[in-house]
Design a protein around this motif. Structure first.
Motif, PDB file in Angstrom:
ATOM      1  N   ASN A 196       0.627  -1.186   0.156  1.00 32.26           N
ATOM      2  CA  ASN A 196       0.391  -0.038   0.178  1.00 32.26           C
ATOM      3  C   ASN A 196       0.993   1.057  -0.088  1.00 32.26           C
ATOM      4  O   ASN A 196       1.031   2.177   0.754  1.00 32.26           O
ATOM      5  CB  ASN A 196      -0.887   0.080   1.044  1.00 32.26           C
ATOM      6  CG  ASN A 196      -2.269   0.863   1.286  1.00 32.26           C
ATOM      7  OD1 ASN A 196      -1.944   1.449   0.150  1.00 32.26           O
ATOM      8  ND2 ASN A 196      -2.339   1.721   2.295  1.00 32.26           N
ATOM      9  N   PHE A 197       1.400   1.994  -1.319  1.00 33.16           N
ATOM     10  CA  PHE A 197       2.687   2.742  -0.993  1.00 33.16           C
ATOM     11  C   PHE A 197       3.102   2.580  -3.012  1.00 33.16           C
ATOM     12  O   PHE A 197       2.763   1.850  -4.054  1.00 33.16           O
ATOM     13  CB  PHE A 197       3.812   2.389  -0.327  1.00 33.16           C
ATOM     14  CG  PHE A 197       4.781   1.087  -1.333  1.00 33.16           C
ATOM     15  CD1 PHE A 197       5.362   0.929  -1.830  1.00 33.16           C
ATOM     16  CD2 PHE A 197       4.585   0.051  -0.196  1.00 33.16           C
ATOM     17  CE1 PHE A 197       6.286   0.332  -2.626  1.00 33.16           C
ATOM     18  CE2 PHE A 197       4.517  -1.052  -0.739  1.00 33.16           C
ATOM     19  CZ  PHE A 197       5.861  -0.500  -1.329  1.00 33.16           C
ATOM     20  N   PRO A 198       3.049   3.703  -3.326  1.00 31.87           N
ATOM     21  CA  PRO A 198       3.106   4.750  -4.673  1.00 31.87           C
ATOM     22  C   PRO A 198       4.337   3.546  -5.668  1.00 31.87           C
ATOM     23  O   PRO A 198       5.482   4.009  -4.161  1.00 31.87           O
ATOM     24  CB  PRO A 198       2.930   5.722  -4.960  1.00 31.87           C
ATOM     25  CG  PRO A 198       3.685   6.120  -3.050  1.00 31.87           C
ATOM     26  CD  PRO A 198       2.611   5.690  -2.252  1.00 31.87           C
ATOM     27  N   VAL A 199       4.515   3.491  -6.991  1.00 25.80           N
ATOM     28  CA  VAL A 199       5.636   2.698  -6.944  1.00 25.80           C
ATOM     29  C   VAL A 199       5.891   3.893  -8.643  1.00 25.80           C
ATOM     30  O   VAL A 199       5.280   3.205  -9.113  1.00 25.80           O
ATOM     31  CB  VAL A 199       5.682   1.263  -6.779  1.00 25.80           C
ATOM     32  CG1 VAL A 199       6.997   1.084  -7.610  1.00 25.80           C
ATOM     33  CG2 VAL A 199       5.242   0.737  -5.427  1.00 25.80           C
ATOM     34  N   PHE A 242      16.192  -1.661  -6.462  1.00 27.10           N
ATOM     35  CA  PHE A 242      14.472  -1.234  -5.419  1.00 27.10           C
ATOM     36  C   PHE A 242      15.028  -0.938  -4.375  1.00 27.10           C
ATOM     37  O   PHE A 242      16.074  -0.957  -4.056  1.00 27.10           O
ATOM     38  CB  PHE A 242      14.116  -2.756  -5.078  1.00 27.10           C
ATOM     39  CG  PHE A 242      13.452  -3.557  -5.691  1.00 27.10           C
ATOM     40  CD1 PHE A 242      12.225  -3.983  -6.355  1.00 27.10           C
ATOM     41  CD2 PHE A 242      14.865  -4.862  -6.445  1.00 27.10           C
ATOM     42  CE1 PHE A 242      11.643  -4.222  -6.998  1.00 27.10           C
ATOM     43  CE2 PHE A 242      13.852  -5.469  -7.153  1.00 27.10           C
ATOM     44  CZ  PHE A 242      12.357  -5.699  -7.581  1.00 27.10           C
ATOM     45  N   ASN A 243      14.252   0.710  -4.594  1.00 28.94           N
ATOM     46  CA  ASN A 243      14.389   2.227  -3.113  1.00 28.94           C
ATOM     47  C   ASN A 243      12.675   1.841  -2.326  1.00 28.94           C
ATOM     48  O   ASN A 243      11.830   2.038  -2.939  1.00 28.94           O
ATOM     49  CB  ASN A 243      15.389   2.600  -3.845  1.00 28.94           C
ATOM     50  CG  ASN A 243      16.664   2.711  -4.390  1.00 28.94           C
ATOM     51  OD1 ASN A 243      16.782   2.753  -5.924  1.00 28.94           O
ATOM     52  ND2 ASN A 243      17.307   3.419  -3.461  1.00 28.94           N
ATOM     53  N   PHE A 244      13.233   2.056  -0.922  1.00 26.03           N
ATOM     54  CA  PHE A 244      11.420   1.851  -0.405  1.00 26.03           C
ATOM     55  C   PHE A 244      12.084   2.927   0.609  1.00 26.03           C
ATOM     56  O   PHE A 244      13.038   3.545   1.312  1.00 26.03           O
ATOM     57  CB  PHE A 244      11.714   0.683   0.560  1.00 26.03           C
ATOM     58  CG  PHE A 244      11.570  -0.355  -0.547  1.00 26.03           C
ATOM     59  CD1 PHE A 244      10.468  -0.418  -1.432  1.00 26.03           C
ATOM     60  CD2 PHE A 244      12.024  -1.562  -0.768  1.00 26.03           C
ATOM     61  CE1 PHE A 244      10.200  -1.303  -1.578  1.00 26.03           C
ATOM     62  CE2 PHE A 244      12.012  -1.958  -2.002  1.00 26.03           C
ATOM     63  CZ  PHE A 244      10.278  -2.361  -2.193  1.00 26.03           C
ATOM     64  N   ILE A 245      11.399   3.980   0.518  1.00 31.31           N
ATOM     65  CA  ILE A 245      11.501   5.461   1.873  1.00 31.31           C
ATOM     66  C   ILE A 245      10.906   4.790   2.925  1.00 31.31           C
ATOM     67  O   ILE A 245       9.186   4.440   2.457  1.00 31.31           O
ATOM     68  CB  ILE A 245      10.961   6.924   1.321  1.00 31.31           C
ATOM     69  CG1 ILE A 245      11.678   7.069   0.238  1.00 31.31           C
ATOM     70  CG2 ILE A 245      11.656   7.342   2.006  1.00 31.31           C
ATOM     71  CD1 ILE A 245      13.752   7.194   0.150  1.00 31.31           C
ATOM     72  N   LEU A 246      11.434   5.007   3.740  1.00 27.57           N
ATOM     73  CA  LEU A 246      10.710   4.677   4.931  1.00 27.57           C
ATOM     74  C   LEU A 246      10.311   5.711   5.972  1.00 27.57           C
ATOM     75  O   LEU A 246      11.202   7.197   6.291  1.00 27.57           O
ATOM     76  CB  LEU A 246      11.450   3.480   6.403  1.00 27.57           C
ATOM     77  CG  LEU A 246      11.839   2.059   5.547  1.00 27.57           C
ATOM     78  CD1 LEU A 246      12.830   1.462   6.574  1.00 27.57           C
ATOM     79  CD2 LEU A 246      10.945   1.592   4.691  1.00 27.57           C
ATOM     80  N   ASN A 247       9.357   4.996   6.826  1.00 30.23           N
ATOM     81  CA  ASN A 247       8.466   6.852   7.806  1.00 30.23           C
ATOM     82  C   ASN A 247       9.715   6.573   9.049  1.00 30.23           C
ATOM     83  O   ASN A 247       9.301   7.742  10.189  1.00 30.23           O
ATOM     84  CB  ASN A 247       7.059   6.276   8.181  1.00 30.23           C
ATOM     85  CG  ASN A 247       6.498   5.407   8.507  1.00 30.23           C
ATOM     86  OD1 ASN A 247       7.397   4.103   9.288  1.00 30.23           O
ATOM     87  ND2 ASN A 247       5.366   4.652   8.597  1.00 30.23           N
ATOM     88  N   GLN A 258       7.579   5.893  -0.036  1.00 28.56           N
ATOM     89  CA  GLN A 258       6.826   5.504  -1.445  1.00 28.56           C
ATOM     90  C   GLN A 258       8.676   3.563  -1.501  1.00 28.56           C
ATOM     91  O   GLN A 258       9.249   4.591  -1.353  1.00 28.56           O
ATOM     92  CB  GLN A 258       7.607   6.467  -1.948  1.00 28.56           C
ATOM     93  CG  GLN A 258       7.979   6.826  -3.529  1.00 28.56           C
ATOM     94  CD  GLN A 258       8.281   7.546  -4.223  1.00 28.56           C
ATOM     95  OE1 GLN A 258       7.047   9.158  -4.119  1.00 28.56           O
ATOM     96  NE2 GLN A 258       9.523   8.482  -4.851  1.00 28.56           N
ATOM     97  N   GLY A 259       8.091   3.322  -3.093  1.00 29.95           N
ATOM     98  CA  GLY A 259       9.422   2.349  -3.553  1.00 29.95           C
ATOM     99  C   GLY A 259       9.081   2.804  -5.550  1.00 29.95           C
ATOM    100  O   GLY A 259       8.634   3.819  -5.590  1.00 29.95           O
ATOM    101  N   SER A 260      10.660   2.456  -5.331  1.00 32.20           N
ATOM    102  CA  SER A 260      10.826   2.146  -6.608  1.00 32.20           C
ATOM    103  C   SER A 260      11.934   1.423  -7.392  1.00 32.20           C
ATOM    104  O   SER A 260      12.146   0.862  -6.495  1.00 32.20           O
ATOM    105  CB  SER A 260      12.159   3.781  -6.957  1.00 32.20           C
ATOM    106  OG  SER A 260      12.909   3.773  -6.151  1.00 32.20           O
TER     107      SER A 260
END
Length: 502
Positions: free
Chosen positions: A30-33, A355-360, A443-445
């Motif tokens: 449940n996050f934008p990619v 893959f990159n992920f930004i965490l809260n 967010q992910g990429s």
């Protein structure tokens, strides 16, 4: 210890702690990619429009194909001339590109380098000094990085996830590993960069595999040892000991004085895009043109006519130039300059997914590199920004997959099956960190690199196509011109290409 540091001859043991690995029943997506598909962009050469509406003609002195490290290094050397750099991507850096989340940089490719010995190539060392990147420590006889805040603390460098828990290194703590290290040290100081400086006495090792050499030397190759060596070689070279040359394998373990010095790791938040940014800062404004594809290079007497497709508008510009530096992936020559492609047709490239992920919020693990050599095929682990200099409110994680060349075609479907890839990689990250991070992602990429690095198979090294140039005004740069896929090699290839045009 990270992939570039190894056991001391004292045999000081590895540590292992049994941990439970929490496997979530269902991975949260449940996050934008965002997907950056470099492979699909390259395929516009033969899948896209054959010709766009003509827009404008330009006259330049030099045109550089590719704004990766080698292309930017060439452009920097030629900065006093009227030059343009054509880049297919939407950012500079090539396989060393970076991304951004609300002002927070993160690496989308190569993400670190290490201090350089004083026996490395002078031309490249001088360039890095000129850019303000390194300085010589005369006592240690190593070229240190100037921006010390980007060094990784040794006690935060790495942990290695194995089947039963964690240990401090990838290589197993066995007599077999000790025997291997004792043997590999016989090449100490003989494996400089750039590789063109390697003495001819070692070049016969370019024609057998690393596995064949280990067998010849009587080094036992157990399953655990093979897995560790294959994991390390794949990280830098795209393949394991049965594929890469013996010379490439030796170079991996002996290109720096790992056993006599504490080699410092340099990893800015944006990764090796740091070096690309330094080169770009030395170029005249508007030298680099992004989102642009070189469709054709047509030699005309003592000049070249180059057609460039604007990937945003679909329009085509024409450049009339005196000289060309081709620093892009050489498989593109099959369509842009077909008569030159056969010279590179045997180069084998390894595809990558980043893959990159930004965490809260931060992770419990504080290690920079989180290795996982026992995971499913191709997964190279996780890089955690918490160990980097990063005065930012969020943590970023970068996960890397190196796939075999026969899997490249499957990446064309990444837009359709991105969810399954995300579930797979997040499950592996949860295992590598031994904590669940998929529920805290903002967010992910995904970045698709269809031709991320050339694999240095036997016979690959020392094949510089500039030695027999067909066109005086066209030269080649890049690590896929008979070089190891390392940043110092990329810089040197760009410098050398520019010097040939001068």
């Amino acid at each position: 210890m990270n992939r570039r540091t190894f056991l001391k001859l004292s045999g000081s043991g590895l540590f292992s702690s049994l941990v439970s690995c929490r496997q979530p029943d269902e991975i949260n997506l449940n996050f934008p990619v965002q997907i950056q598909d470099d492979l699909l962009r390259g395929h516009r050469l033969f899948n896209g429009p054959k010709s766009g509406k003509f827009r404008k003609e330009y006259r330049k002195d030099v045109l550089v194909v590719g704004a990766g490290i080698s292309g930017l290094a060439s452009a920097y050397q030629l900065r006093s001339r009227d030059a343009v750099v054509i880049e297919i991507g939407n950012t500079i850096g090539g396989s060393s590109a970076s991304g951004d989340y609300k002002g927070i940089p993160f690496s989308m490719g190569a993400h670190y380098d290490l201090e350089y010995p004083d026996y490395y190539g002078r031309e490249t060392l001088e360039l890095l000094v000129e850019l303000g990147v390194i300085r010589l420590n005369p006592v240690r006889r190593l070229w240190e990085f100037v921006d010390r805040q980007f060094l990784i603390e040794p006690d935060e460098e790495s942990q290695c996830r194995v089947r039963l828990g964690f240990r401090s290194e990838v290589l197993p703590d066995t007599p077999q590993t000790l025997r291997f290290i004792q043997w590999i040290q016989s090449f100490s100081g003989s494996m400089p960069m750039p590789t063109r400086l390697i003495s001819p006495e070692f070049r016969e090792l370019n024609f057998i595999t690393f596995a064949q050499l280990l067998k010849k030397e009587g080094i036992d190759i157990s399953a655990e040892f093979r897995q560790a060596i294959d994991y390390q070689l794949t990280d830098d070279y795209g393949a394991g000991m049965d594929q890469v040359s013996a010379l490439a394998g030796i170079h991996y373990y002996q290109c720096r004085p790992y056993y006599s010095e504490s080699i410092q790791v340099f990893s800015p938040p944006q990764g090796n895009a740091y070096f690309a940014d330094k080169l770009l800062g030395g170029l005249p404004p508007d030298t680099v043109r992004l989102n642009s594809l070189v469709k054709s290079i047509l030699p005309e007497s003592n000049r070249f006519k180059v057609q460039v497709l604007d990937l945003i508008t679909g329009e085509t510009d024409e450049y009339r130039v005196s000289q060309v530096v081709y620093a892009g992936h050489k498989q593109g020559l099959k369509y842009s300059l077909p008569e030159e492609y056969p010279r590179f047709s045997e180069t084998i490239y390894a595809p990558w997914l980043v893959f990159n992920f930004i965490l809260n919020r931060p992770t419990e693990s504080k290690f920079w590199q989180n290795e996982m050599p026992v995971s499913d095929s191709g997964f190279l682990g996780v890089v955690n920004s918490q160990a980097q200099y990063a005065p930012f409110p969020n943590t970023s994680l970068g996960a890397y997959f190196c796939l075999s060349p026969d899997q490249r075609a499957s990446l064309l479907e990444i837009h359709k099956n991105s969810a399954s890839w995300l579930r797979r990689v997040l499950s592996l990250i949860n295992q590598a960190l031994d904590e669940r991070i998929d529920q805290r992602i903002l967010q992910g990429s995904i970045r698709v690199l269809g031709h991320a690095m050339p694999i240095p198979v036997p016979g690959y090294l020392f094949q510089d196509r500039n030695d027999q140039r067909k066109f005086e005004g066209l030269v080649y740069a890049g690590v896929d011109n008979g070089r190891l896929p390392l940043m110092f090699e990329a810089l040197d290839s760009g410098i050398l290409a520019a010097s040939l045009l001068s």
